[in-house]
Write a protein that holds these residues in place. Structure first.
Motif, PDB file in Angstrom:
ATOM      1  N   PHE A  13     -22.655  -4.342   7.547  1.00  0.00           N
ATOM      2  CA  PHE A  13     -23.886  -5.120   7.684  1.00  0.00           C
ATOM      3  C   PHE A  13     -24.653  -4.634   8.903  1.00  0.00           C
ATOM      4  O   PHE A  13     -24.126  -4.557   9.996  1.00  0.00           O
ATOM      5  N   ALA A  19     -24.953 -10.308  15.928  1.00  0.00           N
ATOM      6  CA  ALA A  19     -24.599 -11.486  15.140  1.00  0.00           C
ATOM      7  C   ALA A  19     -23.933 -12.535  16.019  1.00  0.00           C
ATOM      8  O   ALA A  19     -23.251 -12.220  16.982  1.00  0.00           O
ATOM      9  N   ASN A  79     -17.905  -8.104  16.061  1.00  0.00           N
ATOM     10  CA  ASN A  79     -19.370  -8.022  16.057  1.00  0.00           C
ATOM     11  C   ASN A  79     -19.932  -7.807  17.459  1.00  0.00           C
ATOM     12  O   ASN A  79     -20.902  -8.437  17.872  1.00  0.00           O
ATOM     13  N   GLY A 119     -20.871 -19.390   7.246  1.00  0.00           N
ATOM     14  CA  GLY A 119     -20.669 -18.091   7.869  1.00  0.00           C
ATOM     15  C   GLY A 119     -19.333 -17.519   7.478  1.00  0.00           C
ATOM     16  O   GLY A 119     -18.942 -17.579   6.306  1.00  0.00           O
ATOM     17  N   TYR A 120     -18.617 -16.968   8.468  1.00  0.00           N
ATOM     18  CA  TYR A 120     -17.326 -16.336   8.219  1.00  0.00           C
ATOM     19  C   TYR A 120     -16.336 -16.750   9.292  1.00  0.00           C
ATOM     20  O   TYR A 120     -16.678 -16.862  10.471  1.00  0.00           O
ATOM     21  N   GLU A 283     -22.470 -13.622  10.401  1.00  0.00           N
ATOM     22  CA  GLU A 283     -22.515 -12.618   9.347  1.00  0.00           C
ATOM     23  C   GLU A 283     -21.151 -11.959   9.223  1.00  0.00           C
ATOM     24  O   GLU A 283     -20.276 -12.142  10.072  1.00  0.00           O
ATOM     25  N   SER A 311     -19.823  -9.534   2.552  1.00  0.00           N
ATOM     26  CA  SER A 311     -21.201  -9.795   2.935  1.00  0.00           C
ATOM     27  C   SER A 311     -21.779 -10.863   2.038  1.00  0.00           C
ATOM     28  O   SER A 311     -21.507 -10.907   0.850  1.00  0.00           O
TER      29      SER A 311
END
Length: 353
Positions: A13, A19, A79, A119-120, A283, A311
């Motif tokens: 991504f 992020a 990230n 989100g994650y 993300e 994603s």
């Protein structure tokens, strides 16, 4: 009708370093504050920590204690944010589990995360590629897609479970057999006694419990297993990765998409998974294990990168809020108006207790 459409991609991504990252890893003080120590204590499910991204804790009654969760790598970057992994909690009883289709384990060493944001979540664990790992949204159904990463510095495992387009595991995907294997049960005789096979001689005997005699190579028995039709469980990570044999345990992680207000259950099949919390990202996460240097400056564990392979593409659904609109469960099956649990109506999730 689903709230969002989750798409699986193999492309990293763009703009990952910017992020949002929220770290929810339990400190020694937080573990001690809920009564966890190196000596395991019989305790009910509990919340260990919570922050703006969600809460983390244990799901069920078990003997819980603390453990050093990570081997090989303790310093990671998620990230773009540097994070030091610490200790975590570990249970005593293997989680009860039949198959993915039967729902999340209902007892044993199971961790629970409640998401406060879409989100994650990434859970870091002392991952053994010879064990199988589970993630569920809710307890009754919703075995969800996750990406799994592991490295001991010389080898690397990184893959994602097949996706059905809504964020759940696609059991019918062409590649599913690589990641999913038949669930099994032990055969019994007419009297209901379990069948055991001698690993050396092949002799089969019937007994309530394993008749193995310790320290005798000729008296090692294992259960005589048969497939359960229509039921599956995860393949072992080393097998899914195509390794010729299982490597030892090291730092590992599972990443999975989450929705605000939903509960997620993480555990290992036939083992006591150790976990110290979560790292939330807005993300799909890119993860880097930072290299480890010896005192002489030599690299003992090299840098390992895991690009994002989960994603999310959020697809807006324009519908009027209709009190009489059909209601669906998380698997997309229409249910009656009195159904309980996490439900979807007018394209939005809600919880009815």
């Amino acid at each position: 009708m689903k709230k969002s459409l989750l798409l699986l991609t193999v492309a990293a991504f763009a703009g990952m370093a910017n992020a949002q990252v929220i770290v929810g890893l339990a400190t020694s003080e937080e573990l001690e504050s809920v009564g966890l120590s190196s000596s395991k204590v019989d305790m009910p499910g509990m919340t260990i920590l919570e922050n703006e991204a969600g809460s983390f804790g244990t799901a069920y009654q078990d003997s819980w204690g603390t453990t050093t969760t990570y081997k090989t790598y303790r310093n990671v970057t998620v990230n773009g944010e540097a994070i030091t992994l610490g200790s975590g909690a570990v249970g005593n009883a293997n989680p009860t589990f039949i198959s993915f289709e039967a729902g999340a384990p209902s007892a044993g060493a199971v961790f629970k995360i409640t998401a406060n944001k879409d989100g994650y979540m990434t859970v870091f664990t002392k991952l053994n590629p010879n064990k199988q790992y589970l993630v569920y949204e809710g307890t009754q159904d919703g075995s969800i897609v996750y990406s799994l990463g592991w490295s001991d510095g010389s080898q690397k495992i990184f893959y994602a479970m097949p996706n059905d387009g809504d964020g759940y595991i696609d059991f019918n995907a062409p590649e599913a057999s690589k990641y999913l294997i038949p669930a099994t049960k032990q055969q019994t005789n007419e009297a209901g006694l379990k069948l055991w096979q001698n690993k050396v001689t092949g002799e089969i005997v019937a007994s309530d419990s394993n008749p193995t005699v310790k320290d005798d190579a000729n008296m090692q028995f294992s259960g005589v297993m048969e497939d359960i039709p229509g039921q599956t469980k995860p393949a072992m990570p080393w097998n899914a990765a195509g390794f010729e044999k299982a490597p030892g345990e090291s730092t590992g992680f599972l990443s999975f998409p989450v929705y605000e207000g939903s509960d997620y259950y993480f555990s290992a099949l036939g083992s006591k998974a150790a976990c110290g919390g979560f790292v939330y990202t807005a993300e799909a996460p890119e993860i880097v294990y930072e290299e480890i240097l010896a005192e002489d400056g030599s690299v003992t564990s090299p840098r390992v990168e895991f690009p994002a392979i989960l994603s999310a593409a959020v697809e807006s659904v324009s519908v009027e809020n209709n009190a009489n609109a059909p209601i669906y469960n998380l698997m997309g099956v229409r249910v009656n108006a009195d159904a309980k649990g996490i439900l979807i109506q007018n394209g939005k999730k809600f919880i009815r207790k």
